[in-house]
Design a protein around this motif. Structure first.
Motif, mmCIF file in Angstrom:
data_model
loop_
_atom_site.group_PDB
_atom_site.id
_atom_site.type_symbol
_atom_site.label_atom_id
_atom_site.label_comp_id
_atom_site.label_asym_id
_atom_site.label_seq_id
_atom_site.Cartn_x
_atom_site.Cartn_y
_atom_site.Cartn_z
ATOM 1 N N LEU A 31 0.908 -1.365 0.211
ATOM 2 C CA LEU A 31 -0.141 0.049 -0.019
ATOM 3 C C LEU A 31 0.811 1.168 0.016
ATOM 4 C CD1 LEU A 31 -2.725 1.136 0.052
ATOM 5 C CD2 LEU A 31 -2.711 1.053 2.676
ATOM 6 N N GLY A 32 1.971 1.268 0.870
ATOM 7 C CA GLY A 32 2.858 2.526 0.826
ATOM 8 C C GLY A 32 3.248 2.697 -0.564
ATOM 9 N N VAL A 33 3.985 1.601 -1.177
ATOM 10 C CA VAL A 33 4.546 1.643 -2.496
ATOM 11 C C VAL A 33 3.825 2.249 -3.447
ATOM 12 C CG1 VAL A 33 5.574 0.426 -4.253
ATOM 13 C CG2 VAL A 33 6.517 0.008 -1.976
ATOM 14 N N ALA A 34 2.447 1.812 -3.368
ATOM 15 C CA ALA A 34 1.398 2.147 -4.333
ATOM 16 C C ALA A 34 1.033 3.455 -4.254
ATOM 17 C CB ALA A 34 0.212 1.345 -4.147
ATOM 18 N N MET A 35 0.899 4.174 -2.899
ATOM 19 C CA MET A 35 0.826 5.318 -2.658
ATOM 20 C C MET A 35 1.962 6.378 -3.314
ATOM 21 S SD MET A 35 -0.862 5.239 1.102
ATOM 22 C CE MET A 35 -1.361 7.035 1.225
ATOM 23 N N LEU A 37 3.821 5.708 -5.810
ATOM 24 C CA LEU A 37 3.742 5.585 -7.229
ATOM 25 C C LEU A 37 2.619 6.816 -7.731
ATOM 26 C CD1 LEU A 37 4.084 1.991 -8.050
ATOM 27 C CD2 LEU A 37 5.811 3.764 -8.245
ATOM 28 N N VAL A 38 1.634 6.724 -6.744
ATOM 29 C CA VAL A 38 0.625 7.767 -7.415
ATOM 30 C C VAL A 38 1.121 8.948 -7.012
ATOM 31 C CG1 VAL A 38 -1.809 8.583 -6.644
ATOM 32 C CG2 VAL A 38 -1.189 6.166 -6.806
ATOM 33 N N ALA A 39 1.833 9.363 -6.302
ATOM 34 C CA ALA A 39 2.352 10.819 -5.885
ATOM 35 C C ALA A 39 3.445 11.258 -6.943
ATOM 36 C CB ALA A 39 3.206 10.691 -4.610
ATOM 37 N N LEU A 40 3.957 10.002 -7.730
ATOM 38 C CA LEU A 40 5.095 10.505 -8.606
ATOM 39 C C LEU A 40 4.386 10.899 -10.174
ATOM 40 C CD1 LEU A 40 7.734 7.497 -8.156
ATOM 41 C CD2 LEU A 40 7.957 10.000 -7.625
ATOM 42 N N ILE A 41 3.034 10.327 -10.317
ATOM 43 C CA ILE A 41 2.060 10.696 -11.272
ATOM 44 C C ILE A 41 1.936 12.146 -11.146
ATOM 45 C CG2 ILE A 41 0.237 10.349 -12.747
ATOM 46 C CD1 ILE A 41 0.247 7.325 -11.491
ATOM 47 N N PRO A 43 -0.147 15.283 -10.973
ATOM 48 C CA PRO A 43 -1.300 15.418 -10.790
ATOM 49 C C PRO A 43 -2.263 15.858 -11.613
ATOM 50 C CG PRO A 43 -0.150 16.714 -9.453
ATOM 51 C CD PRO A 43 0.886 15.936 -10.100
ATOM 52 N N ARG A 44 -1.858 16.795 -12.278
ATOM 53 C CA ARG A 44 -2.523 17.755 -13.481
ATOM 54 C C ARG A 44 -2.918 16.757 -14.645
ATOM 55 N NH1 ARG A 44 -2.613 22.924 -14.564
ATOM 56 N NH2 ARG A 44 -0.822 22.982 -13.406
ATOM 57 N N LYS A 45 -2.024 15.695 -14.958
ATOM 58 C CA LYS A 45 -2.388 14.699 -15.914
ATOM 59 C C LYS A 45 -3.390 13.849 -15.162
ATOM 60 C CE LYS A 45 2.008 14.800 -18.653
ATOM 61 N NZ LYS A 45 2.835 13.954 -19.180
ATOM 62 N N ARG A 46 -3.328 13.346 -14.049
ATOM 63 C CA ARG A 46 -4.054 12.515 -13.555
ATOM 64 C C ARG A 46 -5.522 13.004 -13.359
ATOM 65 N NH1 ARG A 46 -1.643 11.751 -9.198
ATOM 66 N NH2 ARG A 46 -2.682 13.089 -7.622
ATOM 67 N N TRP A 47 -5.737 14.327 -13.078
ATOM 68 C CA TRP A 47 -6.991 15.001 -12.906
ATOM 69 C C TRP A 47 -7.835 15.266 -14.292
ATOM 70 C CZ3 TRP A 47 -9.784 19.087 -14.728
ATOM 71 C CH2 TRP A 47 -10.723 19.601 -14.142
ATOM 72 N N TRP A 48 -7.018 15.416 -15.281
ATOM 73 C CA TRP A 48 -7.427 15.474 -16.672
ATOM 74 C C TRP A 48 -7.932 14.189 -17.218
ATOM 75 C CZ3 TRP A 48 -9.565 19.584 -19.357
ATOM 76 C CH2 TRP A 48 -9.032 20.871 -18.888
ATOM 77 N N SER A 49 -7.161 13.192 -16.741
ATOM 78 C CA SER A 49 -7.452 11.685 -17.422
ATOM 79 C C SER A 49 -8.699 11.016 -16.789
ATOM 80 C CB SER A 49 -6.278 10.747 -17.056
ATOM 81 O OG SER A 49 -5.120 11.256 -17.745
ATOM 82 N N PHE A 50 -8.882 11.355 -15.186
ATOM 83 C CA PHE A 50 -9.772 10.623 -14.548
ATOM 84 C C PHE A 50 -11.084 11.500 -13.739
ATOM 85 C CE2 PHE A 50 -5.860 8.251 -14.073
ATOM 86 C CZ PHE A 50 -6.310 7.082 -14.567
ATOM 87 N N THR A 51 -10.787 12.671 -13.911
ATOM 88 C CA THR A 51 -11.727 13.757 -13.282
ATOM 89 C C THR A 51 -12.362 14.547 -14.017
ATOM 90 O OG1 THR A 51 -10.528 13.572 -11.153
ATOM 91 C CG2 THR A 51 -12.186 15.092 -11.104
ATOM 92 N N ALA A 52 -11.689 15.114 -15.130
ATOM 93 C CA ALA A 52 -12.148 16.167 -15.972
ATOM 94 C C ALA A 52 -13.493 15.982 -16.600
ATOM 95 C CB ALA A 52 -11.336 16.829 -16.818
ATOM 96 N N TRP A 53 -13.447 14.587 -17.022
ATOM 97 C CA TRP A 53 -14.825 14.271 -17.822
ATOM 98 C C TRP A 53 -16.029 14.453 -17.106
ATOM 99 C CZ3 TRP A 53 -17.982 10.478 -16.049
ATOM 100 C CH2 TRP A 53 -17.548 9.646 -14.929
ATOM 101 N N GLU A 71 -2.181 17.869 -3.143
ATOM 102 C CA GLU A 71 -2.747 16.398 -3.194
ATOM 103 C C GLU A 71 -1.377 15.581 -3.341
ATOM 104 O OE1 GLU A 71 -4.831 13.822 -6.779
ATOM 105 O OE2 GLU A 71 -4.632 15.964 -6.797
ATOM 106 N N ARG A 72 -0.223 15.821 -4.111
ATOM 107 C CA ARG A 72 0.814 15.386 -4.234
ATOM 108 C C ARG A 72 1.450 14.908 -2.878
ATOM 109 N NH1 ARG A 72 5.343 16.255 -8.686
ATOM 110 N NH2 ARG A 72 3.899 14.826 -9.920
ATOM 111 N N MET A 73 1.579 16.004 -2.023
ATOM 112 C CA MET A 73 2.254 15.831 -0.669
ATOM 113 C C MET A 73 1.552 15.092 0.384
ATOM 114 S SD MET A 73 4.860 16.528 1.243
ATOM 115 C CE MET A 73 5.606 17.704 0.190
ATOM 116 N N GLY A 74 -0.054 15.115 0.007
ATOM 117 C CA GLY A 74 -0.756 14.422 0.837
ATOM 118 C C GLY A 74 -0.581 12.814 0.537
ATOM 119 N N TRP A 75 -0.298 12.296 -0.607
ATOM 120 C CA TRP A 75 -0.098 10.936 -0.964
ATOM 121 C C TRP A 75 1.215 10.590 -0.444
ATOM 122 C CZ3 TRP A 75 -3.269 7.456 -2.814
ATOM 123 C CH2 TRP A 75 -4.236 7.906 -3.272
ATOM 124 N N VAL A 76 2.375 11.376 -0.382
ATOM 125 C CA VAL A 76 3.738 11.083 0.310
ATOM 126 C C VAL A 76 3.493 10.981 1.723
ATOM 127 C CG1 VAL A 76 6.163 11.953 0.839
ATOM 128 C CG2 VAL A 76 4.775 12.360 -1.426
#
Length: 207
Positions: A31-35, A37-41, A43-53, A71-76
């Protein structure tokens, strides 16, 4: 009152067996590693890919750069918290295990004082024979009672084992004539006994 040896193997193994930490530790690390990895993505691209629609006018509701950074700091921070909790769990279990081991050693040391005053050497020999019976039974997956005589003779030449009518007991007679009643498990143990496992012989004939 029936005198017998307290040498048995509970279904789950000996009380001193280590607590299985593999699954919770693996889950925490994963779980920690997954979080992280999410922080490394981005966040702007992630928002446009999964939320903007979800919005009719995404440009009007897109989060600010500060919100993306937060948001990125929260994942870390979340990943670090998961790692800390997992490490704390491991440290706690090891600390409890060490405390239990020290308590067992202290109990054995205190119990050995009166034993030495009345044939403690013979009792220690009986304990050693019983432990080796269980270890060999676990290794060969054979009934302890079928191995009792073989082990007794190999540990102390001249020792004999007899099998009373009661199928739960065997009688161990050492070379010096002292007898001990052994209550061995009917089947091969589920776990080989270790030096700290509770094996205590009680002298006397089997009932």
């Amino acid at each position: 009152m029936r005198q017998q040896i307290t040498a048995y193997v509970p279904p789950g193994g000996y009380p001193g067996a280590n607590v299985g930490l593999g699954i919770p530790v693996a889950a925490g690390v994963t779980l920690g590693v997954a979080m992280l990895l999410v922080a490394l993505i981005d966040p702007r691209k992630r928002w446009w890919s999964f939320t903007a629609w979800r919005y009719r006018d995404p440009d009007a509701v897109e989060p600010s750069d500060a919100a993306y950074s937060a948001e990125r700091m929260g994942w870390v921070v979340g990943a670090l918290a998961i790692f800390a909790l997992t490490g704390g769990l491991v440290a706690f279990v090891h600390h409890q295990s060490a405390d239990q081991h020290r308590a067992d050693q202290a109990a054995q040391a205190s119990a050995s004082v009166p034993a030495q005053a009345s044939g403690g050497g013979d009792m220690a020999t009986a304990n050693d024979i019983t432990q080796k019976i269980l270890q060999l039974s676990f290794k060969q997956d054979r009934r302890p009672r079928t191995l009792a005589g073989q082990v007794a003779a190999s540990v102390e030449p001249g020792a004999t084992v007899t099998f009373p009518t009661d199928p739960d007991f065997v009688s161990l007679t050492l070379a010096d004539g002292k007898t001990f009643c052994l209550n061995l498990p009917p089947d091969a143990p589920t776990k080989a006994p270790g030096p700290a496992d509770p094996i205590v012989s009680i002298p006397g004939p089997c009932p």
